[in-house]
Scaffold this motif. Sequence first.
Motif, short mmCIF file in Angstrom:
data_model
loop_
_atom_site.label_atom_id
_atom_site.label_comp_id
_atom_site.label_asym_id
_atom_site.label_seq_id
_atom_site.Cartn_x
_atom_site.Cartn_y
_atom_site.Cartn_z
N ASN A 98 0.84 -1.20 0.00
CA ASN A 98 0.00 0.00 0.00
C ASN A 98 0.87 1.25 0.00
OD1 ASN A 98 -2.46 -1.40 0.09
ND2 ASN A 98 -2.28 -1.66 2.31
N PRO A 99 0.65 2.17 -0.92
CA PRO A 99 1.39 3.44 -0.89
C PRO A 99 1.11 4.21 0.40
CG PRO A 99 0.33 3.13 -3.02
CD PRO A 99 -0.23 2.08 -2.10
N THR A 100 2.10 4.98 0.83
CA THR A 100 2.00 5.76 2.06
C THR A 100 2.08 7.24 1.74
OG1 THR A 100 3.05 4.00 3.35
CG2 THR A 100 3.05 6.21 4.31
N LYS A 101 1.11 8.01 2.24
CA LYS A 101 1.15 9.45 2.04
C LYS A 101 2.20 10.06 2.97
CE LYS A 101 -1.78 13.57 1.76
NZ LYS A 101 -3.15 14.12 1.93
N LEU A 102 3.01 10.96 2.44
CA LEU A 102 4.09 11.56 3.19
C LEU A 102 3.68 12.92 3.75
CD1 LEU A 102 7.06 10.78 0.75
CD2 LEU A 102 6.28 9.41 2.69
#
Length: 346
Positions: A98-102
Amino acid sequence: MMLSSRILIAAAFSLLAFDLRAASEIAIAIRYLQAEGASHSHVYLYREDGKFLRQLTSDNSGQDVDPVFAPGGEIIVFTREKSGSPLEFWSVPPLGGNPTKLDSVPDWYEQTKTSNYFTNRDTPKPAESASPASASTEPSPSPNANAARTAAGIMGERQTYKAPDGSVEIILREDPSDPDDQVNGERHGKHYVLRYLKTGIQADFGTLPGFFGAYEILHERQNPDRQFLFEGLLRVAFFGLHLNSTDGDTSFALDLNGPRLVRLSPNWAAPVPLPGESAFLTLTENRYIPISGTTKTANCSYIERWDAQLQKVRYARPKAAAIFYGASLYRSERTPSVITVRQNAD
């Protein structure tokens, strides 16, 4: 199961994961055009030989663009563009997940610029630079190759370019009585000469396999005095040529091992060197590609890789109409370890 067996299995899986990452990998942001509804750019991962590995993003709330590998290759950071909203920065592991928001963008991401490439545009001097709103230093798929060479005092003159190893020279000469040599178009450059300095053997471009036309020799953006790309078995120079107002421009690789001329695209292609490899990338433009399921066509763009034999692989689905939104190549055993092509000027 015995503990030792479990350790061996875990070790085997670790080695398998390492092998999966052993080859160079390229992350591509690409938008596949569809017959109905809005299409979105997502990030895909390929092995350098063109094998598709996995899709890394699938969110359709915006456009995922400009993926860049971290210097160590452990993550990929990309930008998510949403209409009317501030830019978002996300990260995703190359192995998927899952991509992670920075909360903030890494310094190395902001500092990563488009890698060097060959162009037919002069690099502006600082005092002559355009304003930030109009400046562009990206490898544009379709630069104006029809520059006014006559105004620059070049038309009709003789220019010589010698390879860095002293093995060959290219002589750009034009016949004032030949109508083809008076315009930037098909069959221009037939009188250009390729000369092998150690043997004295030479040939006019017009006699070389693959000749269609050649106008200006391309040079590195950051080093205008470099016109040749020599890496291991790869020995080439690049040329641009104007086609027409509909098809724009095209580019060729002069293969000095042939010798022969190889067209890099039906339209424009900007070569991106891969230091330490007998290969290069191209940001490639293809115009009027049919969109599946419709009677419409689109001007498309892709990333391709060319080896020393000038055989190519395309990092995209076969026969797909698509638009390029940035790419990043990670090479763990080479310098620089990351080669990046961004979608916008930097």
